[in-house]
Design a protein around this motif. Structure first.
Motif, mmCIF file in Angstrom:
data_model
loop_
_atom_site.group_PDB
_atom_site.id
_atom_site.type_symbol
_atom_site.label_atom_id
_atom_site.label_comp_id
_atom_site.label_asym_id
_atom_site.label_seq_id
_atom_site.Cartn_x
_atom_site.Cartn_y
_atom_site.Cartn_z
ATOM 1 N N SER A 1 33.683 32.524 41.926
ATOM 2 C CA SER A 1 33.089 31.285 43.553
ATOM 3 C C SER A 1 34.941 32.020 43.833
ATOM 4 O O SER A 1 35.526 31.582 43.662
ATOM 5 C CB SER A 1 32.761 30.346 43.348
ATOM 6 N N LYS B 1 30.292 33.609 37.646
ATOM 7 C CA LYS B 1 30.549 33.851 38.250
ATOM 8 C C LYS B 1 31.766 33.207 38.451
ATOM 9 O O LYS B 1 32.396 32.492 38.485
ATOM 10 C CB LYS B 1 29.998 34.975 39.731
ATOM 11 N N LYS C 1 29.322 39.754 48.556
ATOM 12 C CA LYS C 1 28.520 38.594 48.442
ATOM 13 C C LYS C 1 29.341 37.270 47.687
ATOM 14 O O LYS C 1 30.222 37.175 48.541
ATOM 15 C CB LYS C 1 28.357 38.886 46.736
ATOM 16 N N GLU C 2 28.802 36.582 47.383
ATOM 17 C CA GLU C 2 29.299 35.066 47.523
ATOM 18 C C GLU C 2 30.842 34.638 46.830
ATOM 19 O O GLU C 2 31.310 33.836 46.321
ATOM 20 C CB GLU C 2 28.300 34.262 47.764
ATOM 21 N N ASN C 3 30.443 35.758 45.046
ATOM 22 C CA ASN C 3 30.709 34.973 44.292
ATOM 23 C C ASN C 3 31.432 36.792 43.813
ATOM 24 O O ASN C 3 31.430 37.809 43.641
ATOM 25 C CB ASN C 3 29.781 35.330 42.976
ATOM 26 N N THR D 1 34.136 41.069 47.254
ATOM 27 C CA THR D 1 32.424 40.819 46.160
ATOM 28 C C THR D 1 31.780 41.414 47.349
ATOM 29 O O THR D 1 30.439 41.539 46.925
ATOM 30 C CB THR D 1 32.291 38.929 46.876
ATOM 31 N N LYS D 2 31.947 42.396 48.588
ATOM 32 C CA LYS D 2 31.671 43.052 48.914
ATOM 33 C C LYS D 2 29.983 42.199 49.641
ATOM 34 O O LYS D 2 28.315 42.431 49.792
ATOM 35 C CB LYS D 2 30.675 44.476 47.973
ATOM 36 N N THR E 1 34.086 43.224 38.789
ATOM 37 C CA THR E 1 34.139 42.843 40.319
ATOM 38 C C THR E 1 35.399 42.106 39.715
ATOM 39 O O THR E 1 36.749 43.095 40.623
ATOM 40 C CB THR E 1 33.233 42.617 40.836
ATOM 41 N N ASP F 1 31.115 39.427 40.526
ATOM 42 C CA ASP F 1 30.959 38.693 38.756
ATOM 43 C C ASP F 1 32.170 39.999 37.484
ATOM 44 O O ASP F 1 32.851 39.739 38.300
ATOM 45 C CB ASP F 1 29.326 40.333 38.925
#
Length: 91
Positions: free
Chosen positions: A64, A62, A19-21, A16-17, A26, A23
């Motif tokens: 989570s 996405k 982020k929360e989710n 996720t780098k 990814t 994509d």
């Protein structure tokens, strides 16, 4: 067990780098790199897209962390069933 949980969390966060989710792009990359040896059709974009849609409970496009854990549970359950079936055949 603790190290396995740390690995699950670290793996999700590395993809996720920050982020929360995950994509779509990814998620596909993660599935192909992390699950290729334990899941079928990880080379199929349409299969991965179906998998993502099946996990995406809130339909935001996405995945989570909670949805990722659903995938982990599915993979772990499948591996357990195969191991049990293999052990029964050996008996």
């Amino acid at each position: 067990m603790e190290s396995a949980i740390k690995t699950l969390v670290t793996t999700f966060l590395s993809y996720t780098k920050g982020k929360e989710n995950l994509d779509t792009k990814t998620f596909k990359k993660m599935v192909q790199q992390q699950f290729g040896s334990v899941m079928e059709d990880t080379d199929s974009s349409s299969s991965i897209k179906e998998m993502q849609q099946g996990l995406d409970e809130n339909s935001d496009g996405k995945v989570s962390f909670q949805e990722y854990l659903t995938l982990i549970g599915y993979v772990a359950n499948t591996m357990s069933q195969k191991k049990c079936a293999s052990n029964q055949e050996s008996s």
